[in-house]
Motif scaffolding. Structure first.
Motif, PDB file in Angstrom:
ATOM      1  N   LEU A 115       0.853  -1.190   0.000  1.00  0.00           N
ATOM      2  CA  LEU A 115       0.000   0.000   0.000  1.00  0.00           C
ATOM      3  C   LEU A 115       0.886   1.236   0.000  1.00  0.00           C
ATOM      4  O   LEU A 115       1.942   1.232   0.626  1.00  0.00           O
ATOM      5  CB  LEU A 115      -0.842   0.062   1.284  1.00  0.00           C
ATOM      6  CG  LEU A 115      -1.864  -1.033   1.549  1.00  0.00           C
ATOM      7  CD1 LEU A 115      -2.510  -0.784   2.917  1.00  0.00           C
ATOM      8  CD2 LEU A 115      -2.920  -1.025   0.463  1.00  0.00           C
TER       9      LEU A 115
ATOM     10  N   ILE B  72       0.640   4.759   1.449  1.00  0.00           N
ATOM     11  CA  ILE B  72      -0.262   5.442   2.381  1.00  0.00           C
ATOM     12  C   ILE B  72       0.259   6.818   2.766  1.00  0.00           C
ATOM     13  O   ILE B  72       1.454   7.093   2.692  1.00  0.00           O
ATOM     14  CB  ILE B  72      -0.475   4.605   3.665  1.00  0.00           C
ATOM     15  CG1 ILE B  72       0.866   4.306   4.343  1.00  0.00           C
ATOM     16  CG2 ILE B  72      -1.243   3.340   3.377  1.00  0.00           C
ATOM     17  CD1 ILE B  72       0.729   3.637   5.697  1.00  0.00           C
ATOM     18  N   GLU B  73      -0.668   7.637   3.172  1.00  0.00           N
ATOM     19  CA  GLU B  73      -0.337   8.974   3.646  1.00  0.00           C
ATOM     20  C   GLU B  73      -0.550   8.969   5.152  1.00  0.00           C
ATOM     21  O   GLU B  73      -1.645   8.606   5.620  1.00  0.00           O
ATOM     22  CB  GLU B  73      -1.290   9.973   2.974  1.00  0.00           C
ATOM     23  CG  GLU B  73      -0.814  11.395   2.974  1.00  0.00           C
ATOM     24  CD  GLU B  73      -1.769  12.267   2.162  1.00  0.00           C
ATOM     25  OE1 GLU B  73      -1.434  12.643   1.032  1.00  0.00           O
ATOM     26  OE2 GLU B  73      -2.869  12.542   2.682  1.00  0.00           O
ATOM     27  N   THR B  74       0.519   9.313   5.883  1.00  0.00           N
ATOM     28  CA  THR B  74       0.398   9.322   7.346  1.00  0.00           C
ATOM     29  C   THR B  74       0.749  10.703   7.875  1.00  0.00           C
ATOM     30  O   THR B  74       1.524  11.431   7.246  1.00  0.00           O
ATOM     31  CB  THR B  74       1.364   8.304   7.990  1.00  0.00           C
ATOM     32  OG1 THR B  74       2.650   8.484   7.418  1.00  0.00           O
ATOM     33  CG2 THR B  74       0.891   6.882   7.775  1.00  0.00           C
TER      34      THR B  74
ATOM     35  N   ASP C 173       2.805  13.435   9.929  1.00  0.00           N
ATOM     36  CA  ASP C 173       4.237  13.433  10.235  1.00  0.00           C
ATOM     37  C   ASP C 173       4.494  13.007  11.660  1.00  0.00           C
ATOM     38  O   ASP C 173       5.416  12.273  11.968  1.00  0.00           O
ATOM     39  CB  ASP C 173       4.829  14.824   9.985  1.00  0.00           C
ATOM     40  CG  ASP C 173       4.860  15.115   8.480  1.00  0.00           C
ATOM     41  OD1 ASP C 173       5.081  14.139   7.728  1.00  0.00           O
ATOM     42  OD2 ASP C 173       4.618  16.261   8.091  1.00  0.00           O
TER      43      ASP C 173
ATOM     44  N   MET D 118       1.950  15.888   6.445  1.00  0.00           N
ATOM     45  CA  MET D 118       1.665  14.545   5.917  1.00  0.00           C
ATOM     46  C   MET D 118       2.882  13.991   5.177  1.00  0.00           C
ATOM     47  O   MET D 118       3.569  14.722   4.467  1.00  0.00           O
ATOM     48  CB  MET D 118       0.495  14.602   4.926  1.00  0.00           C
ATOM     49  CG  MET D 118      -0.850  14.825   5.587  1.00  0.00           C
ATOM     50  SD  MET D 118      -1.412  13.344   6.423  1.00  0.00           S
ATOM     51  CE  MET D 118      -2.923  13.956   7.139  1.00  0.00           C
ATOM     52  N   SER D 119       3.121  12.722   5.327  1.00  0.00           N
ATOM     53  CA  SER D 119       4.156  12.089   4.521  1.00  0.00           C
ATOM     54  C   SER D 119       3.587  10.816   3.925  1.00  0.00           C
ATOM     55  O   SER D 119       2.621  10.254   4.444  1.00  0.00           O
ATOM     56  CB  SER D 119       5.375  11.766   5.397  1.00  0.00           C
ATOM     57  OG  SER D 119       4.987  10.904   6.443  1.00  0.00           O
ATOM     58  N   THR D 120       4.189  10.390   2.838  1.00  0.00           N
ATOM     59  CA  THR D 120       3.706   9.160   2.219  1.00  0.00           C
ATOM     60  C   THR D 120       4.775   8.089   2.330  1.00  0.00           C
ATOM     61  O   THR D 120       5.969   8.378   2.324  1.00  0.00           O
ATOM     62  CB  THR D 120       3.362   9.361   0.726  1.00  0.00           C
ATOM     63  OG1 THR D 120       4.561   9.696   0.036  1.00  0.00           O
ATOM     64  CG2 THR D 120       2.327  10.446   0.537  1.00  0.00           C
ATOM     65  N   ARG D 121       4.328   6.855   2.457  1.00  0.00           N
ATOM     66  CA  ARG D 121       5.283   5.750   2.480  1.00  0.00           C
ATOM     67  C   ARG D 121       4.627   4.492   1.933  1.00  0.00           C
ATOM     68  O   ARG D 121       3.413   4.406   1.815  1.00  0.00           O
ATOM     69  CB  ARG D 121       5.824   5.517   3.891  1.00  0.00           C
ATOM     70  CG  ARG D 121       4.781   5.054   4.888  1.00  0.00           C
ATOM     71  CD  ARG D 121       5.401   4.953   6.279  1.00  0.00           C
ATOM     72  NE  ARG D 121       4.407   4.677   7.287  1.00  0.00           N
ATOM     73  CZ  ARG D 121       4.231   3.465   7.826  1.00  0.00           C
ATOM     74  NH1 ARG D 121       4.936   2.441   7.414  1.00  0.00           N
ATOM     75  NH2 ARG D 121       3.319   3.295   8.769  1.00  0.00           N
ATOM     76  N   ILE D 122       5.487   3.554   1.588  1.00  0.00           N
ATOM     77  CA  ILE D 122       5.020   2.276   1.046  1.00  0.00           C
ATOM     78  C   ILE D 122       4.977   1.263   2.180  1.00  0.00           C
ATOM     79  O   ILE D 122       5.930   1.126   2.943  1.00  0.00           O
ATOM     80  CB  ILE D 122       5.967   1.765  -0.066  1.00  0.00           C
ATOM     81  CG1 ILE D 122       6.101   2.786  -1.190  1.00  0.00           C
ATOM     82  CG2 ILE D 122       5.489   0.416  -0.587  1.00  0.00           C
ATOM     83  CD1 ILE D 122       4.899   2.908  -2.090  1.00  0.00           C
ATOM     84  N   LEU D 123       3.865   0.589   2.274  1.00  0.00           N
ATOM     85  CA  LEU D 123       3.693  -0.439   3.304  1.00  0.00           C
ATOM     86  C   LEU D 123       3.678  -1.796   2.604  1.00  0.00           C
ATOM     87  O   LEU D 123       2.773  -2.087   1.821  1.00  0.00           O
ATOM     88  CB  LEU D 123       2.344  -0.169   3.988  1.00  0.00           C
ATOM     89  CG  LEU D 123       1.959  -0.870   5.271  1.00  0.00           C
ATOM     90  CD1 LEU D 123       2.939  -0.544   6.377  1.00  0.00           C
ATOM     91  CD2 LEU D 123       0.546  -0.452   5.679  1.00  0.00           C
TER      92      LEU D 123
END
Lengths: 121, 288
Positions: A111, A113-115, A117, B1-6
């Motif tokens: 996925l 996703i945007e989390t 900070d 906000m930051s984006t990452r790959i899970l």
């Protein structure tokens, strides 16, 4: 045509994983579909929007990796990729083999996703 | 906000597969052997089961059936005439049975008291392939009226099955159906799959109805397989010579401690007069 059921399951599994990771939003979903999984990529794409409406996944991109069938040929002692699903014959030596190594996958791979900070104040 | 790959690598049908695993454990603990019958609509799943259930009930064997259809309880009524407990599952539009529906329809069944439970899936050669119901054995049926090339047209479901049954053999000549061509096509999409020709109308192929000396090849029979055995098992007994491939059962999440197809033996032995072998020698044969 059971891809809507599959899409709903995908939305559920992906939604749970995203929520657990603290996602605010899911930008993209990557799935791996084997040629023998019985799932058609086009039909899954068609159902995806409907299945994800009103969830963390709404508006996300669906990336589909379609995986060919790979069998193990006992004569060649090697894994061989098949051109389709209609003949489980080693493309090199012609031996029939049912030793499947890849092709039944129906997996949520990752996925995007945007989390936040940091944890929200 | 930051984006990452899970990264996940999770099965999409996680929920169904989890429920199916729970069912499989429950069936194994209760000692009930479960077979899932899949085919097109009209292939003859119900006709085959009618004959099988009636014969097993006549012999005093505790058997039961669950039968799936979109609507009506016609099939349940046909099967209940055998005297076996039968439940209809109406899916109201859904094209396949799911593990959850099986679980929901087991209430009231005395699983511990049952030897075998037959699940007749919704007639459909596509969707049921994806859904594990916790069964030990998946049987795909193909009737002679459908043509020899059905396995090539619907390879996925044939590839997911543990044995193929060719039904309506009494009509084979009228349909100009060539069994050898069908066998070749089945072997092309699922090498090693046992093929069993039957006629529920005449009884042909139900073991006791075979003429003496008839070929018994491909009849699965008393088979206990340990985890270290070869994937393809060949059996030779006074009654039959059979091949069985357990690969898919392992794929579908059996606990890896081997499996037994004793129940299937009882099923194919329907109609045999007199005593049958309780156990037979098992020879593991590494392919090649």
């Amino acid at each position: 045509m059971h891809e809507l059921s599959i899409a709903l399951s995908l939305a559920e599994v992906a939604g749970e994983a995203a929520a657990k990771a603290g996602a605010r939003r899911v930008l993209a979903v990557r799935v791996r579909i084997g040629l023998l999984s019985g799932v058609a990529a086009d039909a899954l794409r068609f159902s995806y929007e409907l299945a994800t409406a009103g969830t963390l996944l709404e508006g996300s991109r669906l990336d589909i990796d379609e995986l060919p069938v790979v069998v193990f040929c006992p004569d060649c002692q090697a894994e061989r990729q098949l051109p389709g699903v209609q003949s489980f014959r080693c493309p090199v030596c012609g031996r029939l083999t049912g030793e499947l190594r890849q092709g039944k996958e129906l997996e949520l791979a990752s996925l995007e996703i945007e989390t936040p900070d940091e944890s929200a104040p | 906000m930051s984006t990452r790959i899970l990264e996940l690598r999770q099965n999409v049908l996680n929920k169904n597969d989890q429920l199916a695993r729970e069912l499989r454990t429950r069936f194994q603990r209760a000692g009930v052997f479960v077979a899932n019958l899949v085919s097109s609509p009209g292939t003859g799943k119900t006709a085959m089961l009618e004959r099988t259930l009636a014969e097993l009930v006549r012999r005093g064997r505790p058997v039961a059936a669950l039968v799936g259809d979109l609507e009506t309880d016609n099939d349940a009524r046909r099967l209940a005439a055998s005297g076996a407990p039968v439940r209809q599952i109406n899916t109201h539009g859904r094209c396949h049975l799911e593990a959850e529906m099986i679980g929901a329809h087991l209430e009231g069944f005395d699983l511990e008291g049952l030897e075998m439970l037959f699940i007749e899936n919704v007639g459909n050669l596509v969707c049921p392939a994806s859904y594990d119901l916790g069964e030990e054995l998946r049987l795909v049926l193909l009737s002679v009226t459908e043509g020899e090339d059905k396995p090539l047209k619907y390879p996925n479901i044939f590839n997911s099955a543990d044995a193929a049954i060719v039904t309506k053999m009494d009509l084979a000549a009228a349909c100009e159906f060539d069994l050898e061509t069908a066998r070749t096509n089945i072997q092309a999409v699922r090498p090693g799959l046992p093929v069993i020709p039957l006629s529920a109308r005449t009884g042909e192929g139900f073991l006791g109805c075979c003429p003496p000396g008839a070929s018994r090849e491909f009849f699965p029979i008393d088979l206990e397989v340990g985890p270290s055995h070869a994937e393809q098992i060949r059996l030779d007994t006074p009654h039959c010579s059979a091949r069985f491939d357990r690969r898919n059962v392992i794929d579908r999440g059996s606990d890896g401690e081997g499996m037994s197809v004793q129940g299937w033996v009882e099923f194919v032995k329907v109609g045999i007069p007199g005593p049958v072998h309780d156990t037979v020698p098992v020879m593991g044969e590494t392919p090649g």
